[in-house]
Design a protein around this motif. Structure first.
Motif, PDB file in Angstrom:
ATOM      1  N   CYS A 212      -5.343   4.140   3.201  1.00  0.00           N
ATOM      2  CA  CYS A 212      -7.027   4.189   3.581  1.00  0.00           C
ATOM      3  C   CYS A 212      -7.560   3.216   2.551  1.00  0.00           C
ATOM      4  CB  CYS A 212      -7.177   5.847   3.287  1.00  0.00           C
ATOM      5  SG  CYS A 212      -8.805   6.149   2.780  1.00  0.00           S
ATOM      6  N   VAL A 213      -8.516   2.946   3.345  1.00  0.00           N
ATOM      7  CA  VAL A 213      -9.460   1.792   2.463  1.00  0.00           C
ATOM      8  C   VAL A 213     -10.706   2.806   2.053  1.00  0.00           C
ATOM      9  CG1 VAL A 213     -10.613  -0.277   2.513  1.00  0.00           C
ATOM     10  CG2 VAL A 213      -8.383  -0.256   3.423  1.00  0.00           C
ATOM     11  N   LEU A 214     -11.283   2.721   0.990  1.00  0.00           N
ATOM     12  CA  LEU A 214     -12.606   3.096   0.404  1.00  0.00           C
ATOM     13  C   LEU A 214     -13.460   1.960  -0.464  1.00  0.00           C
ATOM     14  CD1 LEU A 214     -10.191   5.281  -0.093  1.00  0.00           C
ATOM     15  CD2 LEU A 214     -12.017   6.879   0.095  1.00  0.00           C
ATOM     16  N   ASP A 215     -14.733   2.575  -0.626  1.00  0.00           N
ATOM     17  CA  ASP A 215     -15.722   1.651  -1.370  1.00  0.00           C
ATOM     18  C   ASP A 215     -15.584   0.337  -0.977  1.00  0.00           C
ATOM     19  OD1 ASP A 215     -17.282   1.378  -3.375  1.00  0.00           O
ATOM     20  OD2 ASP A 215     -15.800   0.949  -5.080  1.00  0.00           O
ATOM     21  N   ARG A 216     -15.924   0.140   0.478  1.00  0.00           N
ATOM     22  CA  ARG A 216     -16.258  -1.287   0.708  1.00  0.00           C
ATOM     23  C   ARG A 216     -14.897  -2.199   0.435  1.00  0.00           C
ATOM     24  NH1 ARG A 216     -21.871  -2.838  -0.942  1.00  0.00           N
ATOM     25  NH2 ARG A 216     -21.348  -1.735  -2.752  1.00  0.00           N
ATOM     26  N   GLY A 217     -13.932  -1.583   0.418  1.00  0.00           N
ATOM     27  CA  GLY A 217     -12.532  -2.418   0.002  1.00  0.00           C
ATOM     28  C   GLY A 217     -11.987  -2.446  -1.242  1.00  0.00           C
ATOM     29  N   ARG A 218     -12.823  -1.907  -2.178  1.00  0.00           N
ATOM     30  CA  ARG A 218     -12.300  -1.969  -3.321  1.00  0.00           C
ATOM     31  C   ARG A 218     -11.368  -0.942  -3.948  1.00  0.00           C
ATOM     32  NH1 ARG A 218     -18.145  -2.506  -3.700  1.00  0.00           N
ATOM     33  NH2 ARG A 218     -18.752  -4.531  -4.337  1.00  0.00           N
ATOM     34  N   ARG A 219     -11.344  -0.026  -3.176  1.00  0.00           N
ATOM     35  CA  ARG A 219     -10.208   0.847  -3.590  1.00  0.00           C
ATOM     36  C   ARG A 219      -9.200   1.263  -2.275  1.00  0.00           C
ATOM     37  NH1 ARG A 219     -11.850   6.158  -4.361  1.00  0.00           N
ATOM     38  NH2 ARG A 219     -13.896   5.912  -3.563  1.00  0.00           N
ATOM     39  N   MET A 220      -8.191   1.773  -2.837  1.00  0.00           N
ATOM     40  CA  MET A 220      -7.191   2.321  -1.588  1.00  0.00           C
ATOM     41  C   MET A 220      -6.442   3.892  -1.834  1.00  0.00           C
ATOM     42  SD  MET A 220      -5.171  -0.980  -0.162  1.00  0.00           S
ATOM     43  CE  MET A 220      -4.343   0.066   0.637  1.00  0.00           C
ATOM     44  N   GLU A 221      -6.210   4.402  -0.760  1.00  0.00           N
ATOM     45  CA  GLU A 221      -5.366   5.621  -1.032  1.00  0.00           C
ATOM     46  C   GLU A 221      -3.965   5.602  -0.257  1.00  0.00           C
ATOM     47  OE1 GLU A 221      -8.798   8.957  -2.104  1.00  0.00           O
ATOM     48  OE2 GLU A 221      -7.904   8.940  -0.269  1.00  0.00           O
ATOM     49  N   ALA A 222      -2.978   5.960  -1.011  1.00  0.00           N
ATOM     50  CA  ALA A 222      -1.781   6.017  -0.032  1.00  0.00           C
ATOM     51  C   ALA A 222      -1.372   7.368   0.309  1.00  0.00           C
ATOM     52  CB  ALA A 222      -0.396   5.473  -0.901  1.00  0.00           C
ATOM     53  N   ILE A 223      -1.513   7.607   1.717  1.00  0.00           N
ATOM     54  CA  ILE A 223      -1.490   9.206   1.872  1.00  0.00           C
ATOM     55  C   ILE A 223      -0.017   9.110   2.393  1.00  0.00           C
ATOM     56  CG2 ILE A 223      -2.305  10.761   3.394  1.00  0.00           C
ATOM     57  CD1 ILE A 223      -4.430   9.651   1.542  1.00  0.00           C
ATOM     58  N   VAL A 224       0.737  10.395   1.858  1.00  0.00           N
ATOM     59  CA  VAL A 224       2.178  10.812   2.313  1.00  0.00           C
ATOM     60  C   VAL A 224       1.958  12.254   2.707  1.00  0.00           C
ATOM     61  CG1 VAL A 224       4.557  10.897   1.709  1.00  0.00           C
ATOM     62  CG2 VAL A 224       2.985   9.150   0.824  1.00  0.00           C
ATOM     63  N   ALA A 225       2.324  12.463   3.925  1.00  0.00           N
ATOM     64  CA  ALA A 225       2.463  14.004   4.454  1.00  0.00           C
ATOM     65  C   ALA A 225       3.708  14.348   4.776  1.00  0.00           C
ATOM     66  CB  ALA A 225       1.535  14.116   5.722  1.00  0.00           C
ATOM     67  N   ARG A 226       4.077  15.252   3.762  1.00  0.00           N
ATOM     68  CA  ARG A 226       5.678  15.677   4.074  1.00  0.00           C
ATOM     69  C   ARG A 226       5.740  17.233   4.221  1.00  0.00           C
ATOM     70  NH1 ARG A 226      10.218  12.514   2.404  1.00  0.00           N
ATOM     71  NH2 ARG A 226      11.266  14.739   2.455  1.00  0.00           N
ATOM     72  N   GLY A 227       6.647  17.775   4.916  1.00  0.00           N
ATOM     73  CA  GLY A 227       6.921  19.156   5.138  1.00  0.00           C
ATOM     74  C   GLY A 227       8.154  19.610   4.672  1.00  0.00           C
ATOM     75  N   ASP A 228       8.429  20.961   5.153  1.00  0.00           N
ATOM     76  CA  ASP A 228       9.728  21.387   4.732  1.00  0.00           C
ATOM     77  C   ASP A 228      10.801  21.074   5.575  1.00  0.00           C
ATOM     78  OD1 ASP A 228       8.645  22.728   2.391  1.00  0.00           O
ATOM     79  OD2 ASP A 228       7.947  24.397   3.584  1.00  0.00           O
ATOM     80  N   GLY A 229      10.501  20.663   6.931  1.00  0.00           N
ATOM     81  CA  GLY A 229      11.212  20.392   7.893  1.00  0.00           C
ATOM     82  C   GLY A 229      11.178  19.028   8.648  1.00  0.00           C
ATOM     83  N   ALA A 230      12.161  18.088   9.214  1.00  0.00           N
ATOM     84  CA  ALA A 230      11.658  17.090   9.761  1.00  0.00           C
ATOM     85  C   ALA A 230      10.583  17.012  10.857  1.00  0.00           C
ATOM     86  CB  ALA A 230      13.007  16.496  10.262  1.00  0.00           C
ATOM     87  N   GLN A 231      10.488  18.040  11.407  1.00  0.00           N
ATOM     88  CA  GLN A 231       9.455  18.470  12.412  1.00  0.00           C
ATOM     89  C   GLN A 231       7.940  18.709  12.018  1.00  0.00           C
ATOM     90  OE1 GLN A 231      10.387  16.956  15.452  1.00  0.00           O
ATOM     91  NE2 GLN A 231      12.284  16.412  14.563  1.00  0.00           N
ATOM     92  N   SER A 232       7.933  19.035  10.653  1.00  0.00           N
ATOM     93  CA  SER A 232       6.640  19.518  10.218  1.00  0.00           C
ATOM     94  C   SER A 232       5.876  18.179   9.956  1.00  0.00           C
ATOM     95  CB  SER A 232       6.954  20.476   9.149  1.00  0.00           C
ATOM     96  OG  SER A 232       7.384  19.371   7.893  1.00  0.00           O
ATOM     97  N   GLY A 233       4.477  18.452   9.887  1.00  0.00           N
ATOM     98  CA  GLY A 233       3.527  17.305   9.607  1.00  0.00           C
ATOM     99  C   GLY A 233       2.395  17.295  10.525  1.00  0.00           C
ATOM    100  N   PRO A 234       1.335  16.605  10.397  1.00  0.00           N
ATOM    101  CA  PRO A 234       0.391  16.513  11.054  1.00  0.00           C
ATOM    102  C   PRO A 234       0.493  15.732  12.464  1.00  0.00           C
ATOM    103  CG  PRO A 234       0.012  14.957   9.319  1.00  0.00           C
ATOM    104  CD  PRO A 234       1.118  15.744   9.460  1.00  0.00           C
ATOM    105  N   THR A 235      -0.402  15.811  13.647  1.00  0.00           N
ATOM    106  CA  THR A 235      -0.472  14.786  14.601  1.00  0.00           C
ATOM    107  C   THR A 235      -1.394  13.620  14.056  1.00  0.00           C
ATOM    108  OG1 THR A 235      -2.575  15.779  15.395  1.00  0.00           O
ATOM    109  CG2 THR A 235      -0.444  16.604  16.149  1.00  0.00           C
ATOM    110  N   LEU A 236      -1.190  12.709  14.786  1.00  0.00           N
ATOM    111  CA  LEU A 236      -2.218  11.439  14.315  1.00  0.00           C
ATOM    112  C   LEU A 236      -3.445  11.604  14.373  1.00  0.00           C
ATOM    113  CD1 LEU A 236      -0.102   8.640  16.326  1.00  0.00           C
ATOM    114  CD2 LEU A 236      -0.099   8.912  14.024  1.00  0.00           C
TER     115      LEU A 236
END
Length: 289
Positions: A212-236
């Motif tokens: 994820c890019v923020l602050d007109r490109g000056r900052r970033m965030e790495a997002i990791v969504a992990r669940g208890d099982g392989a099929q857990s997690g958000p849709t796109l």
């Protein structure tokens, strides 16, 4: 008249003569021994001066610091939960001004923790996609060196970090400018100009990794969504909505599902959520202490 001394008197006189001779001999100095040819007479040795104290042993040489960059700063990820869901979202936020990137080919292993130690990074996430032959699929460039070429058939977008700024470009017709520190291709582009770029909320739920890019490109965030099982997690679609709510101006989806994994330095140690399956590339981010 002839005098005759008795035998006793004669013996006494002889004894006195012998005693006198012995007394005279005792008063005379003893003759010195003749010196040997070539020898010198040594004078009595003068008392020797005390030996100087031995110098202290040299101090041990200082150990040189280990080669390579210093270990990156520790990070404290923000952890979010979603009501009614069994997955958690770890957010690693950083400024690009003090970030250094490295991309490592882990050769279809799960070793993100090993990459963390070898690169001395602050955190490591899984990278982009790979094809059925396990070859990298999509452009990957680090410090001007191309690790994998652009894949026009993959589509999606290319996130580029250059000159302390990040920007997300359309992969169609993309041409990389010189001087890029990082370029990685993925799909889909989740967020564009602060708005969701995913048309449908459908699709499978899965574990996800995104940038994820923020602050007109000056900052970033790495997002990791992990669940208890392989099929857990958000849709796109759900992931895109979450990133818009966080203020992401642009966001790119990386490989997900069993490829999702992360390792990071926190509280003096290392933590890991290893991918459930093998990955091709790992992206290491080292933050200045």
């Amino acid at each position: 008249m002839t005098l005759r001394a008795s035998s006793k008197a004669l013996l006494s006189m002889a004894g006195l003569a012998l005693l006198g001779a012995a007394a005279l001999a005792s008063r005379r100095p003893a003759p010195s021994a003749p010196a040997l040819p070539g020898a010198s007479v040594l004078a009595p040795a003068a008392p020797s001066a005390p030996a100087p104290p031995e110098p202290p042993p040299p101090a041990p040489a200082a150990l040189s610091p280990p080669e390579g960059p210093a270990a990156g700063a520790h990070v404290q990820p923000e952890v979010m939960t979603v009501e009614g869901e069994d997955y958690r979202v770890h957010v690693f936020a950083f400024r690009l001004a003090n970030a250094h990137f490295e991309v490592v080919d882990v050769e279809m292993s799960r070793d993100v923790a090993g990459v963390l130690e070898r690169t001395r990074a602050s955190f490591v996430i899984n990278g982009g996609f790979f094809d059925r032959q396990r070859r990298p699929e999509g452009l990957v460039v680090v410090d001007g060196r191309e690790l994998a070429p652009l894949a026009p058939s993959l589509g999606g977008g290319v996130l580029v970090v250059s000159g302390g700024r990040a920007a997300l470009h359309d992969a169609a017709g993309f041409v990389l400018s010189p001087g890029a520190h990082l370029a990685v291709q993925g799909l889909p582009r989740l967020v564009l100009s602060g708005s969701r770029n995913v048309r449908s909320d459908g699709g499978p739920r899965a574990e996800r990794t995104a940038l994820c890019v923020l602050d007109r490109g000056r900052r970033m965030e790495a997002i990791v969504a992990r669940g208890d099982g392989a099929q857990s997690g958000p849709t796109l679609g759900l992931l895109a909505d979450m990133l818009v709510a966080r203020g992401c101006e642009q966001a790119l989806n990386l490989d997900g599902g069993p490829s999702t994994g992360v390792a990071w330095r926190e509280d003096g140690g290392a933590r890991e959520m290893a991918p459930r399956g093998p990955i091709r590339h790992a992206i290491a981010v080292r933050l200045d202490p």
